[in-house]
Design an enzyme around this catalytic site. Structure first.
Site, short mmCIF file in Angstrom:
data_model
loop_
_atom_site.label_atom_id
_atom_site.label_comp_id
_atom_site.label_asym_id
_atom_site.label_seq_id
_atom_site.Cartn_x
_atom_site.Cartn_y
_atom_site.Cartn_z
N ASP A 1 0.86 -1.17 0.00
CA ASP A 1 0.00 0.00 0.00
C ASP A 1 0.90 1.23 0.00
O ASP A 1 1.38 1.67 1.06
CB ASP A 1 -0.90 -0.01 1.24
CG ASP A 1 -1.84 1.18 1.29
OD1 ASP A 1 -2.25 1.64 0.21
OD2 ASP A 1 -2.14 1.66 2.40
N ASP B 1 -2.62 1.25 6.76
CA ASP B 1 -1.73 0.92 5.64
C ASP B 1 -1.27 -0.54 5.70
O ASP B 1 -1.02 -1.17 4.68
CB ASP B 1 -0.53 1.87 5.54
CG ASP B 1 0.16 2.12 6.86
OD1 ASP B 1 0.03 1.29 7.78
OD2 ASP B 1 0.83 3.15 6.98
N GLU C 1 -1.30 -1.32 -4.86
CA GLU C 1 -2.53 -0.55 -5.07
C GLU C 1 -2.34 0.42 -6.22
O GLU C 1 -1.31 1.09 -6.32
CB GLU C 1 -2.92 0.20 -3.81
CG GLU C 1 -4.24 0.97 -3.97
CD GLU C 1 -4.75 1.53 -2.66
OE1 GLU C 1 -4.97 0.74 -1.73
OE2 GLU C 1 -4.92 2.76 -2.58
#
Length: 200
Positions: A37, A174, A100
């Protein structure tokens, strides 16, 4: 090589090696997905495998890029983030990396541009390591895990902990997002494999 900050959220029975000796993770599940992330200040990462049909959180941590010249030194922070991710890849030896995908917001275009820089050096490190990479949007990940592309972060966090049988408290988003990305990547690989078998 600079190491990323480890954050322990895995079950106590997970198989680990002492990082102080610079050793790699012990062999585990054949398919091991690393979810990332990305964030310019903090990037969560998590290694997830599948054993006997059960998702297993193997390792997790945070990359916090820094520069001796200060927070405004973007090139220095990008170089540091790159080195830290290379260290994570060497430690975890994933068979797949899920990152992501970028999203933009008109309110913070400059932040999105800086994020794109960091994501770019992460993609470079992954490509140089020769590891396949998937890019998934947050909506896709939420849909894969909860069946709702607009699920809240709390709902996603509860689901990833349930799927990996993890008990943890006060885990930053996260990290839970990184676990979710890894699980979604494993799910996509399994669906692709099933589709391939069906076409034979």
């Amino acid at each position: 090589m600079k190491a990323s900050t480890p954050v322990t959220v895995a079950p106590a029975t997970s198989n680990r090696r002492d990082r102080a000796r610079g050793e790699q993770l012990a062999p585990g599940p054949v398919i091991r997905a690393l979810g990332i992330d990305p964030g310019l200040t903090r990037s969560g990462w998590a290694l997830v495998g599948v054993e006997r049909g059960q998702y297993r959180l193997l390792e997790s941590g945070v990359i916090a890029p820094r520069s001796d010249a200060g927070a405004d030194d973007l090139p220095g922070r990008l170089a540091d983030g790159y080195q830290r991710l290379v260290g994570v890849l060497e430690l975890t030896r994933p068979t797949l990396v899920t990152v992501e995908d970028l999203f933009t917001t008109p309110r913070f275009p400059k932040a999105a541009l800086k994020m794109a820089h960091l994501r770019g050096v992460f993609c470079l490190a992954i490509a140089q390591a020769g590891i396949p990479m998937l890019a998934l949007t947050a909506t896709t990940v939420k849909q894969r895990l909860t069946g709702n592309g607009h699920a809240s972060k709390e709902q996603v966090q509860r689901m990833v902990f349930q799927l990996c049988e993890v008990t943890a408290a006060n885990v930053p988003s996260d990290l839970s997002d990184a676990i979710a990305l890894a699980i979604a990547g494993l799910h996509q690989v399994s669906m692709t494999a099933l589709g391939g078998r069906g076409r034979r």
